[in-house]
Write an enzyme that holds these catalytic residues in place. Structure first.
Site, short mmCIF file in Angstrom:
data_model
loop_
_atom_site.label_atom_id
_atom_site.label_comp_id
_atom_site.label_asym_id
_atom_site.label_seq_id
_atom_site.Cartn_x
_atom_site.Cartn_y
_atom_site.Cartn_z
N CYS A 164 35.73 10.76 -25.69
CA CYS A 164 35.66 12.09 -25.10
C CYS A 164 35.34 13.14 -26.17
O CYS A 164 34.23 13.16 -26.69
CB CYS A 164 36.93 12.40 -24.31
N HIS B 278 37.78 7.75 -20.81
CA HIS B 278 39.02 7.35 -21.49
C HIS B 278 39.33 5.88 -21.18
O HIS B 278 39.91 5.57 -20.15
CB HIS B 278 40.17 8.25 -21.04
N GLU C 85 41.52 4.10 -22.46
CA GLU C 85 42.95 3.82 -22.66
C GLU C 85 43.81 4.04 -21.43
O GLU C 85 44.99 3.68 -21.43
CB GLU C 85 43.48 4.65 -23.84
#
Length: 184
Positions: free
Chosen positions: A73, A161, A163
């Site tokens: 990002c 993202h 994660e």
């Protein structure tokens, strides 16, 4: 053991980036973005997301640190900005669940996700123009540059993202980055 540091750019999910790497069996450490690269002994670096380009500390210095870099990002946006690309406001704005089309099935970071994947991404800001040496590796209806790679310098970026649980194959991005780091 492979070691990958996560440079903290004050993103709300940064701790999850470190945890994802740890859960995949690599040594990892979350470091403040004021830490100079010469103080870091690692096989790779993740430049985390964050709220503001004015708070990236020494993150740009990691682009010259002679180790693979993954920008997530804001991390991808700072790579683009520092290396001659252009970043601007996104048309879509905030976080959304997005289908991303993988345009380069041979890319070492995103290619294994071909032909597409579902991700969780913020599009408040996004890369509008790739820096020299980078290839577009993923796009979506929401954003023209969802991922980019410079395989000669081992610098990679994703707008989304990997994660967070909302990203379907996020763990695979980290697995692929670990392979990139281990092949050095």
């Amino acid at each position: 053991m492979t070691k990958i540091v996560v440079v903290d750019n004050h993103g709300q999910f940064t701790h999850l980036e470190r945890r994802a790497l740890r859960d995949l069996g690599v040594e990892t450490e979350l470091i403040d973005n004021d830490t100079p690269p010469e103080d870091v002994d690692a096989d790779g670096v993740v430049l985390s997301g964050g709220p503001d380009m004015d708070r990236i500390g020494k993150s740009p210095e990691y682009l010259e640190a002679d180790m693979p870099v993954l920008g997530i990002c804001l991390g991808m946006q700072l790579i683009a900005e520092e290396l001659g690309g252009r970043v601007g406001g996104g048309d879509y704005g905030g976080y959304a669940d997005v289908t991303v089309d993988i345009v380069d099935s041979d890319d070492p970071l995103t290619g294994s996700l071909h032909p597409d994947t579902r991700v969780w991404a913020s599009h408040a800001d996004e890369v509008k123009e790739l820096p020299a040496g980078f290839e577009l590796t993923a796009e979506s209806d929401v954003c023209d540059v969802e991922a980019m790679s410079d395989t000669d310098r081992d610098i990679y970026g994703v707008q989304w993202h990997p994660e967070v649980a909302h990203t379907e194959e996020g763990e695979e991005i980290f697995e692929n980055f670990i392979e990139i780091c281990e092949s050095q």
